[in-house]
Design a protein around this motif. Structure first.
Motif, short mmCIF file in Angstrom:
data_model
loop_
_atom_site.label_atom_id
_atom_site.label_comp_id
_atom_site.label_asym_id
_atom_site.label_seq_id
_atom_site.Cartn_x
_atom_site.Cartn_y
_atom_site.Cartn_z
N LEU A 149 0.87 -1.24 0.06
CA LEU A 149 0.19 0.04 0.00
C LEU A 149 0.72 1.27 -0.01
O LEU A 149 0.44 2.20 -0.67
N ASP A 150 1.87 1.24 0.92
CA ASP A 150 2.91 2.47 0.67
C ASP A 150 3.47 2.62 -0.65
O ASP A 150 3.70 3.73 -0.99
N ALA A 153 0.77 4.11 -3.07
CA ALA A 153 0.67 5.66 -3.06
C ALA A 153 1.93 6.36 -3.39
O ALA A 153 1.77 7.62 -3.90
N ARG A 177 -6.83 -6.10 5.00
CA ARG A 177 -6.19 -4.90 4.89
C ARG A 177 -6.17 -4.10 3.53
O ARG A 177 -6.09 -3.14 3.51
N ALA A 180 -9.66 -3.06 2.55
CA ALA A 180 -9.99 -1.71 3.14
C ALA A 180 -9.57 -0.59 2.51
O ALA A 180 -9.88 0.56 2.79
N HIS A 181 -8.33 -0.71 1.98
CA HIS A 181 -7.77 0.55 1.23
C HIS A 181 -7.99 0.73 -0.32
O HIS A 181 -8.13 1.76 -0.95
N LEU A 182 -8.12 -0.86 -1.01
CA LEU A 182 -8.54 -0.58 -2.15
C LEU A 182 -9.56 -1.41 -2.49
O LEU A 182 -10.49 -1.94 -1.40
N THR A 212 -7.83 1.17 -7.48
CA THR A 212 -8.23 2.36 -6.60
C THR A 212 -9.74 2.96 -7.08
O THR A 212 -10.16 2.61 -8.02
N GLN A 213 -9.96 3.81 -6.31
CA GLN A 213 -11.26 4.60 -6.50
C GLN A 213 -10.96 5.33 -8.01
O GLN A 213 -10.10 5.72 -8.29
#
Length: 257
Positions: A149-150, A153, A177, A180-182, A212-213
């Motif tokens: 995730l890092d 980003a 995990r 929850a972010h993707l 991603t969104q």
């Protein structure tokens, strides 16, 4: 018999500058099985991007990976031994902005892991890509999920796709995990088959693609009834089944003047 599974959209660039991109994730077990069957499966899926896990890493690994790419109608984008296994292949449709292979911290006594990353463009659409093969160890795998995730980003792009062999099912903490972010592509738009391991009797979903969104998922799953993909080739190619997704990536915003 009529094929009950609808076809995924073909790759194309839309009038508004957005792009439909086909992405494949595939653990190829270092090409130790049937490379001809493997190439046939990949070629039949007609991907623009392939997130490879367990690419060849040892003697003449670059030549082996290049041969697979050529046999599949693709080129090597990045990765392989330099990323400890993950690699990226792409079609000539992709314009490459940059690539980077990342080695993750190694726990003594465990296998080295890494990430294959890139930023590519399809027409007016710009897409970050991160391919992974996460640890068999639960705690190390969770930490690697955070590193993925890092790194995603750090690519500095609005739209991205990430995924690979997670070595964990959707109810696991690392899968959760990431989700929850993707956005888990299979959950967004289920298509084809669900389970990816093992190829001779699949009962677990441990391979996945996330976006991603802003990226529209048009369908995602195992291409069990895809034209040109046969059950015999899927079983012969490797011990995993591939995950194929069709994504619509918006056109990149023009920089402010």
């Amino acid at each position: 018999m009529v094929n009950a599974t609808p076809l995924l959209p073909n790759s194309r660039t839309e009038p508004d500058g957005s792009a439909v991109v086909r992405v494949l994730s595939y653990n190829i077990r270092s090409m130790r099985d049937d490379p001809a069957a493997l190439a046939r499966v990949i070629a039949a899926c007609a991907p623009d991007l392939v997130l490879v896990q367990e690419a060849p890493r040892f003697f003449r690994w670059r030549k082996k990976l290049a041969r697979l790419a050529a046999a599949s109608g693709l080129v090597v984008l990045t990765g392989g031994a330099t990323a400890a296994g993950p690699a990226l292949l792409c079609s000539l449709r992709a314009t490459v902005e940059r690539t980077e292979d990342v080695l993750l911290p190694r726990t003594p006594g465990r296998e080295r892991r890494g990430l294959a990353t890139a930023v590519v463009r399809f027409g007016g659409a710009r897409l970050g890509v991160v391919g992974c093969h996460l640890s068999l160890d639960r705690e190390e795998r969770y930490a690697q999920g955070g590193m993925l995730l890092d790194r995603l980003a750090a690519l500095g792009v609005e739209h991205a796709v990430a995924g690979g062999d997670l070595n964990e099912q959707p109810d696991g903490p690392t899968f959760g995990r990431l989700a929850a972010h993707l956005r888990d592509c299979r959950t967004e738009a289920a298509w084809g088959g669900e389970y990816t391991w093992a190829s001779d009797d699949p009962r677990r979903r441990i391979d996945a693609l996330f976006v991603t969104q802003g990226v529209e998922v048009l369908g995602c799953g195992v291409p069990l009834e895809h034209p040109g993909v046969t059950g015999s080739d899927l079983r012969a190619a490797t011990d995993h089944l591939p995950v194929l997704a069709a994504l619509r990536v918006p056109a990149a915003q023009a920089p402010a003047r």
